[in-house]
Design a protein around this motif. Structure first.
Motif, PDB file in Angstrom:
ATOM      1  N   LEU A   1     -68.929   9.155  -7.820  1.00 38.13           N
ATOM      2  CA  LEU A   1     -69.796   8.213  -7.129  1.00 38.13           C
ATOM      3  C   LEU A   1     -69.426   6.781  -7.534  1.00 38.13           C
ATOM      4  CD1 LEU A   1     -72.355   7.775  -5.334  1.00 38.13           C
ATOM      5  CD2 LEU A   1     -73.675   7.791  -7.470  1.00 38.13           C
ATOM      6  N   ARG A   2     -69.199   5.922  -6.546  1.00 41.09           N
ATOM      7  CA  ARG A   2     -68.877   4.531  -6.823  1.00 41.09           C
ATOM      8  C   ARG A   2     -69.961   3.571  -6.368  1.00 41.09           C
ATOM      9  NH1 ARG A   2     -64.106   3.576  -8.816  1.00 41.09           N
ATOM     10  NH2 ARG A   2     -65.465   2.113  -9.910  1.00 41.09           N
ATOM     11  N   GLU A   3     -70.745   3.980  -5.371  1.00 42.01           N
ATOM     12  CA  GLU A   3     -71.724   3.055  -4.831  1.00 42.01           C
ATOM     13  C   GLU A   3     -72.809   3.818  -4.088  1.00 42.01           C
ATOM     14  OE1 GLU A   3     -71.522  -1.169  -2.303  1.00 42.01           O
ATOM     15  OE2 GLU A   3     -69.781   0.166  -2.408  1.00 42.01           O
ATOM     16  N   MET A   4     -74.046   3.341  -4.206  1.00 42.59           N
ATOM     17  CA  MET A   4     -75.151   3.853  -3.401  1.00 42.59           C
ATOM     18  C   MET A   4     -75.881   2.653  -2.820  1.00 42.59           C
ATOM     19  SD  MET A   4     -78.316   6.440  -4.337  1.00 42.59           S
ATOM     20  CE  MET A   4     -79.200   5.326  -5.435  1.00 42.59           C
ATOM     21  N   ILE A   5     -76.163   2.710  -1.523  1.00 41.36           N
ATOM     22  CA  ILE A   5     -76.836   1.617  -0.836  1.00 41.36           C
ATOM     23  C   ILE A   5     -78.038   2.182  -0.091  1.00 41.36           C
ATOM     24  CG2 ILE A   5     -76.605  -0.262   0.841  1.00 41.36           C
ATOM     25  CD1 ILE A   5     -73.537  -0.016   0.459  1.00 41.36           C
ATOM     26  N   TYR A   6     -79.206   1.608  -0.360  1.00 44.09           N
ATOM     27  CA  TYR A   6     -80.391   1.949   0.415  1.00 44.09           C
ATOM     28  C   TYR A   6     -80.567   0.907   1.505  1.00 44.09           C
ATOM     29  CZ  TYR A   6     -85.193   2.063   1.974  1.00 44.09           C
ATOM     30  OH  TYR A   6     -86.303   2.090   2.777  1.00 44.09           O
ATOM     31  N   VAL A   7     -80.689   1.365   2.747  1.00 42.84           N
ATOM     32  CA  VAL A   7     -80.855   0.474   3.892  1.00 42.84           C
ATOM     33  C   VAL A   7     -82.200   0.779   4.542  1.00 42.84           C
ATOM     34  CG1 VAL A   7     -79.875  -0.367   6.059  1.00 42.84           C
ATOM     35  CG2 VAL A   7     -78.355   0.514   4.263  1.00 42.84           C
ATOM     36  N   PRO A   8     -83.140  -0.156   4.536  1.00 42.52           N
ATOM     37  CA  PRO A   8     -84.416   0.076   5.211  1.00 42.52           C
ATOM     38  C   PRO A   8     -84.222   0.117   6.717  1.00 42.52           C
ATOM     39  CG  PRO A   8     -84.257  -2.210   4.521  1.00 42.52           C
ATOM     40  CD  PRO A   8     -83.041  -1.514   3.967  1.00 42.52           C
ATOM     41  N   GLY A   9     -85.145   0.732   7.411  1.00 43.09           N
ATOM     42  CA  GLY A   9     -85.016   0.804   8.863  1.00 43.09           C
ATOM     43  C   GLY A   9     -86.165   1.546   9.496  1.00 43.09           C
ATOM     44  N   ASP A  10     -85.981   1.875  10.765  1.00 37.02           N
ATOM     45  CA  ASP A  10     -86.990   2.622  11.510  1.00 37.02           C
ATOM     46  C   ASP A  10     -87.025   4.072  11.059  1.00 37.02           C
ATOM     47  OD1 ASP A  10     -87.801   0.470  13.177  1.00 37.02           O
ATOM     48  OD2 ASP A  10     -86.026   0.754  14.419  1.00 37.02           O
ATOM     49  N   LEU A  11     -87.971   4.809  11.593  1.00 37.11           N
ATOM     50  CA  LEU A  11     -88.124   6.225  11.254  1.00 37.11           C
ATOM     51  C   LEU A  11     -88.266   7.056  12.532  1.00 37.11           C
ATOM     52  CD1 LEU A  11     -90.521   5.862   8.197  1.00 37.11           C
ATOM     53  CD2 LEU A  11     -88.129   6.596   8.129  1.00 37.11           C
ATOM     54  N   TYR A  12     -87.344   6.826  13.478  1.00 34.55           N
ATOM     55  CA  TYR A  12     -87.332   7.638  14.689  1.00 34.55           C
ATOM     56  C   TYR A  12     -86.930   9.071  14.340  1.00 34.55           C
ATOM     57  CZ  TYR A  12     -87.432   3.329  17.445  1.00 34.55           C
ATOM     58  OH  TYR A  12     -87.785   2.119  17.997  1.00 34.55           O
ATOM     59  N   SER A  13     -87.385  10.005  15.149  1.00 38.53           N
ATOM     60  CA  SER A  13     -86.874  11.371  15.048  1.00 38.53           C
ATOM     61  C   SER A  13     -85.370  11.353  15.285  1.00 38.53           C
ATOM     62  CB  SER A  13     -87.560  12.258  16.089  1.00 38.53           C
ATOM     63  OG  SER A  13     -86.947  13.523  16.146  1.00 38.53           O
ATOM     64  N   VAL A  14     -84.649  12.303  14.673  1.00 40.64           N
ATOM     65  CA  VAL A  14     -83.187  12.329  14.826  1.00 40.64           C
ATOM     66  C   VAL A  14     -82.718  13.619  15.494  1.00 40.64           C
ATOM     67  CG1 VAL A  14     -82.655  10.734  12.956  1.00 40.64           C
ATOM     68  CG2 VAL A  14     -83.006  13.166  12.434  1.00 40.64           C
ATOM     69  N   ASN A  15     -83.605  14.307  16.206  1.00 46.62           N
ATOM     70  CA  ASN A  15     -83.175  15.526  16.886  1.00 46.62           C
ATOM     71  C   ASN A  15     -82.241  15.180  18.052  1.00 46.62           C
ATOM     72  OD1 ASN A  15     -84.727  15.020  19.319  1.00 46.62           O
ATOM     73  ND2 ASN A  15     -86.557  15.628  18.176  1.00 46.62           N
TER      74      ASN A  15
END
Length: 290
Positions: A148-162
């Motif tokens: 593991l070299r990097e982890m990035i948390y990106v905020p955003g919407d919470l639409y269904s992903v089906n």
């Protein structure tokens, strides 16, 4: 689709996460029983098949499998499927463009939160998008050995992903909350991206625990040292790297000409963790791992 835009998705997700973590005794067991029957969950694959073993719905949802439930492709030249689910889409990355569904593309730059360095690494590479339905096993594993070299948390919407939502909402995966994990591997750089969705109460990794919640609305970035250094995170092929508390999507990105996706995979193909996903691209200068 109109409901996807109108529903208070964040509030629903927070509420679902709290309820799923609450030990409600007989009520929890009843909910789990109904869920297993409705979605036809095969509990014989679970390490603990008896429903009474799970004090909360989340404990049931992230249940571990028996050690022999998902045989691992041990060929050193092979990468394996990271999760149970269904292939949403896969194939080459066209410059920066990734295919989402008929009539919809999104860009590497948007998916990777504007990170130009990572965008260049995966330009013209390959991608695989795997959708995890509610009935699926919801732990996510490593396709190959990785540092593991990097982890990035990106905020955003919470639409269904089906699949229905993916075909209707533009830039879906670049709009939703996500956790981007970047690894150094013998097959070149690898990104494994855990995408949030409606009622996904938590995204967790084995090295950091719960990355979300909290949801603070800002991009967060963590960097990790080389394998020989203190604090390094080294994971082996097939090891668990994260989990969803309720279903979502995993996106894998590979650098240009480093791997060849296995011919068996196509849109809507059912996947199982441990099956062969791809092999090293020896024809374009890749080095056999055996």
């Amino acid at each position: 689709m109109t409901l996807q835009y109108l529903l208070p998705k964040r509030c629903l997700t927070q509420l679902a996460g709290r309820l799923a973590d609450y030990p409600a005794g007989w009520l929890t067991k009843l909910i789990i029983t109904l869920f297993v029957r409705y979605y036809k969950v095969d509990m014989q694959e679970a390490m603990r098949p008896e429903l009474s073993a799970y004090p909360t719905f989340n404990a049931f949802f992230v249940r571990p499998l028996r050690d022999d439930a998902r045989p691992l492709d041990t060929d050193p030249n092979a990468l394996v499927m990271p999760a149970d689910g269904v292939i949403s889409q896969l194939g080459p990355i066209d410059g920066e463009r990734i295919f989402q569904a008929k009539g919809h593309h999104y860009t590497l730059e948007a998916l990777l939160a504007g990170n130009e360095r990572l965008t260049e690494i995966f330009r013209d590479g390959a991608f695989v998008t795997t959708y995890l339905a509610p009935r699926d096993y919801h732990r996510v594993h490593m396709p190959c050995n990785g540092i593991l070299r990097e982890m990035i948390y990106v905020p955003g919407d919470l639409y269904s992903v089906n699949p229905l939502t993916a075909a209707a909402i533009p830039n879906l995966f670049a709009r939703n909350e996500r956790v981007i994990c970047v690894f150094d591997t013998d097959f070149g750089p690898l990104a494994q991206i855990l995408v949030g969705a409606t009622i996904v109460g938590s995204i967790e990794t084995v090295w950091a625990g719960a990355v979300t919640p909290p949801r603070e609305g800002i991009i967060k970035r963590w960097r990790y040292p080389d394998a020989e250094s203190e604090g390094a995170v080294v994971l082996l092929k097939g090891q668990e790297m994260g989990r969803f508390k309720l279903g979502s999507t995993v996106i894998n990105l590979f650098a240009k000409d480093r791997v060849v996706l296995d011919e068996r995979w196509h849109t809507l193909a059912a996947t199982r963790f441990g099956q062969r996903l791809a092999t090293v691209n020896i024809a374009d200068g890749g080095v056999p791992q055996g």
